[in-house]
Scaffold this active site. Sequence first.
Site, short mmCIF file in Angstrom:
data_model
loop_
_atom_site.label_atom_id
_atom_site.label_comp_id
_atom_site.label_asym_id
_atom_site.label_seq_id
_atom_site.Cartn_x
_atom_site.Cartn_y
_atom_site.Cartn_z
N LYS A 1 -15.27 -7.09 3.92
CA LYS A 1 -14.58 -8.24 4.52
C LYS A 1 -14.62 -8.05 6.04
O LYS A 1 -14.68 -6.92 6.52
CB LYS A 1 -13.11 -8.26 4.10
CG LYS A 1 -12.89 -8.03 2.63
CD LYS A 1 -11.42 -7.75 2.37
CE LYS A 1 -11.19 -7.09 1.03
NZ LYS A 1 -9.88 -6.46 0.91
N ARG B 1 -1.84 -5.88 -8.24
CA ARG B 1 -0.79 -6.89 -8.04
C ARG B 1 -0.90 -7.88 -9.19
O ARG B 1 -0.62 -7.53 -10.32
CB ARG B 1 -0.99 -7.60 -6.69
CG ARG B 1 -0.65 -6.73 -5.51
CD ARG B 1 -1.23 -7.28 -4.24
NE ARG B 1 -2.70 -7.22 -4.27
CZ ARG B 1 -3.49 -7.49 -3.25
NH1 ARG B 1 -2.98 -7.88 -2.12
NH2 ARG B 1 -4.79 -7.37 -3.35
N SER C 1 -2.86 -7.89 2.98
CA SER C 1 -3.14 -7.67 4.40
C SER C 1 -3.56 -8.98 5.06
O SER C 1 -3.17 -9.27 6.20
CB SER C 1 -4.26 -6.65 4.57
OG SER C 1 -3.89 -5.43 4.02
N HIS D 1 0.84 -1.21 0.00
CA HIS D 1 0.00 0.00 0.00
C HIS D 1 0.87 1.25 0.00
O HIS D 1 0.60 2.21 -0.72
CB HIS D 1 -0.89 0.04 1.26
CG HIS D 1 -1.92 -1.03 1.36
ND1 HIS D 1 -1.99 -1.90 2.44
CD2 HIS D 1 -2.93 -1.40 0.54
CE1 HIS D 1 -3.01 -2.72 2.27
NE2 HIS D 1 -3.59 -2.46 1.13
P1 ADP Z 1 -9.99 -3.16 -0.39
O1 ADP Z 1 -10.81 -3.83 0.65
O2 ADP Z 1 -10.58 -1.87 -0.87
O3 ADP Z 1 -9.56 -4.04 -1.52
P2 ADP Z 1 -7.23 -3.24 0.50
O4 ADP Z 1 -6.65 -2.56 1.68
O5 ADP Z 1 -7.20 -4.73 0.47
O6 ADP Z 1 -8.71 -2.67 0.39
O7 ADP Z 1 -6.54 -2.70 -0.83
C1 ADP Z 1 -6.61 -1.35 -1.21
C2 ADP Z 1 -5.98 -1.20 -2.59
O8 ADP Z 1 -4.57 -1.46 -2.49
C3 ADP Z 1 -6.50 -2.15 -3.64
O9 ADP Z 1 -6.51 -1.47 -4.89
C4 ADP Z 1 -5.49 -3.27 -3.65
O10 ADP Z 1 -5.43 -3.90 -4.91
C5 ADP Z 1 -4.22 -2.49 -3.38
N1 ADP Z 1 -3.18 -3.33 -2.77
C6 ADP Z 1 -3.28 -4.18 -1.74
N2 ADP Z 1 -2.11 -4.80 -1.49
C7 ADP Z 1 -1.24 -4.31 -2.42
C8 ADP Z 1 0.13 -4.58 -2.74
N3 ADP Z 1 0.86 -5.47 -2.07
N4 ADP Z 1 0.68 -3.90 -3.75
C9 ADP Z 1 -0.07 -3.01 -4.45
N5 ADP Z 1 -1.35 -2.74 -4.23
C10 ADP Z 1 -1.94 -3.38 -3.23
#
Ligand code: ADP
Length: 156
Positions: A41, A90, A128, A17
């Site tokens: 989630k 990703r 995460s 992130h």
């Molecule tokens: P959500 O519940 O909105 O998917 P996340 O916190 O899981 O929230 O992810 C927020 C954004 O960050 C999403 O666009 C996700 O694809 C991106 N993201 C999550 N992990 C990574 C990572 N390791 N590298 C790049 N982008 C990521």
Amino acid sequence: MKIAVYPGSFDPVTYGHVDIVERAASIFGKVYVAVIKNPDKKENFDFKTRQKMIKGAVKYLKNVVVEIFDGLLVDYAKKKNASAIIRGLRAVSDFEYEFQMALTNRKMCPDIETIFFMTDYKYAYLSSSMVRQISKLGGSVSGMVPHNVEKELKGG
Ligand code: ADP
């Protein structure tokens, strides 16, 4: 000045992130990292803790503000005068969901463009949920999450 919002659950924020926030902050004048109050989630950390962790992780980026948001993302983006929604990509597995969400948001608000940043290859595998699992099983998440998050995972 171009403004963007980067929404997510950030439960917890990872270096993946942070990588996306850095990329967005280098292109946009201001970036609002928007922590979703009630993610679909099942959440692990409450929204205040998720906000605190990401605030601590990106405090060196002076044009980044971390806020909580609730309700429709496009409404929040409009309120912030944002012209873009940032999302991270990703692997191919992210595509289907992101594609659907981007087109739905465009249908609701054609003026706001969704922009995808490709993560650094080092973080392409990072999620995460994986971090939470490793941490629960007593493994080390060093190098996966910022130091302040590591501390929080260990119980603050
Ligand atoms: P959500 O519940 O909105 O998917 P996340 O916190 O899981 O929230 O992810 C927020 C954004 O960050 C999403 O666009 C996700 O694809 C991106 N993201 C999550 N992990 C990574 C990572 N390791 N590298 C790049 N982008 C990521």
